[in-house]
Scaffold this motif. Structure first.
Motif, PDB file in Angstrom:
ATOM      1  N   UNK A   1       0.838  -1.198   0.000  1.00 20.01           N
ATOM      2  CA  UNK A   1       0.000   0.000   0.000  1.00 20.01           C
ATOM      3  C   UNK A   1       0.877   1.254   0.000  1.00 20.01           C
ATOM      4  N   UNK A   2       1.938   1.250   0.780  1.00 15.78           N
ATOM      5  CA  UNK A   2       2.852   2.397   0.843  1.00 15.78           C
ATOM      6  C   UNK A   2       3.483   2.675  -0.515  1.00 15.78           C
ATOM      7  N   UNK A   3       3.979   1.642  -1.163  1.00 15.45           N
ATOM      8  CA  UNK A   3       4.636   1.812  -2.465  1.00 15.45           C
ATOM      9  C   UNK A   3       3.646   2.288  -3.522  1.00 15.45           C
ATOM     10  N   UNK A   4       2.421   1.773  -3.488  1.00 11.77           N
ATOM     11  CA  UNK A   4       1.403   2.238  -4.427  1.00 11.77           C
ATOM     12  C   UNK A   4       1.088   3.717  -4.191  1.00 11.77           C
ATOM     13  N   UNK A   5       0.982   4.110  -2.930  1.00  3.33           N
ATOM     14  CA  UNK A   5       0.715   5.511  -2.600  1.00  3.33           C
ATOM     15  C   UNK A   5       1.874   6.403  -3.058  1.00  3.33           C
ATOM     16  N   UNK A   6       3.101   5.943  -2.839  1.00  4.05           N
ATOM     17  CA  UNK A   6       4.274   6.715  -3.249  1.00  4.05           C
ATOM     18  C   UNK A   6       4.353   6.853  -4.765  1.00  4.05           C
ATOM     19  N   UNK A   7       3.783   5.883  -5.483  1.00  2.00           N
ATOM     20  CA  UNK A   7       3.779   5.914  -6.952  1.00  2.00           C
ATOM     21  C   UNK A   7       2.633   6.762  -7.503  1.00  2.00           C
ATOM     22  N   UNK A   8       1.884   7.389  -6.597  1.00  2.00           N
ATOM     23  CA  UNK A   8       0.803   8.259  -7.035  1.00  2.00           C
ATOM     24  C   UNK A   8      -0.499   7.548  -7.347  1.00  2.00           C
ATOM     25  N   UNK A   9      -0.592   6.293  -6.967  1.00  2.00           N
ATOM     26  CA  UNK A   9      -1.829   5.534  -7.155  1.00  2.00           C
ATOM     27  C   UNK A   9      -2.776   5.857  -6.005  1.00  2.00           C
ATOM     28  N   UNK A  10      -3.968   5.345  -6.060  1.00  2.00           N
ATOM     29  CA  UNK A  10      -4.970   5.573  -5.013  1.00  2.00           C
ATOM     30  C   UNK A  10      -5.266   4.222  -4.353  1.00  2.00           C
ATOM     31  N   UNK A  11      -4.406   3.775  -3.409  1.00  2.00           N
ATOM     32  CA  UNK A  11      -4.561   2.437  -2.846  1.00  2.00           C
ATOM     33  C   UNK A  11      -5.426   2.376  -1.589  1.00  2.00           C
TER      34      UNK A  11
END
Length: 125
Positions: free
Chosen positions: A24-34
């Motif tokens: 979840x952290x990596x997805x958030x850092x990639x600008x996704x909406x996790x």
């Protein structure tokens, strides 16, 4: 509908929550909406008002920095540190699969990615 991944393991304390938090952290850092979702969690502490703190959801939320509410992360939270099916029976709050589905579908509608964590070990009902 969002994309989803399901995290499971052979037992409790295998690192499912930690791995879920990292994803979840990596997805958030990639600008996704996790989002994070777990049907039931047991072994939780109480707040001063007596309500239960969904510990795994809180860990993921703090680790990842997402704004998703704790209530939307897990519909069933139990105090006793037993498998969720046993804790639900003892605490008189059985899991209703329709409630779990509705919560997951809400997350799927509101977020781009969902990391769903299994409850207990792989053999838990």
């Amino acid at each position: 509908m969002s994309k989803a991944v399901f995290i499971t393991g052979t037992g409790t304390d295998m690192g499912k929550t930690y791995l879920s938090g990292l994803i979840v952290k990596k997805l958030a850092q990639a600008g996704k909406n996790p989002a994070y979702y777990k049907a039931a969690m047991s072994g939780n502490d109480r707040r001063t008002d007596g309500s239960l703190i969904p510990g795994d959801a809180l860990f993921v939320k703090e680790m990842s920095g997402i704004s998703q509410s704790l209530d939307d992360m897990c519909p069933y939270v139990y105090e006793n540190a037993w498998s969720p099916h046993l804790a639900s029976r003892v605490e008189g709050n059985p899991v209703d699969l329709d409630v779990v589905r509705r919560g997951f579908l809400k997350a799927a509608n509101d977020y781009e990615y969902i990391t769903m964590e299994g409850s207990g070990g792989i053999l838990c009902p």
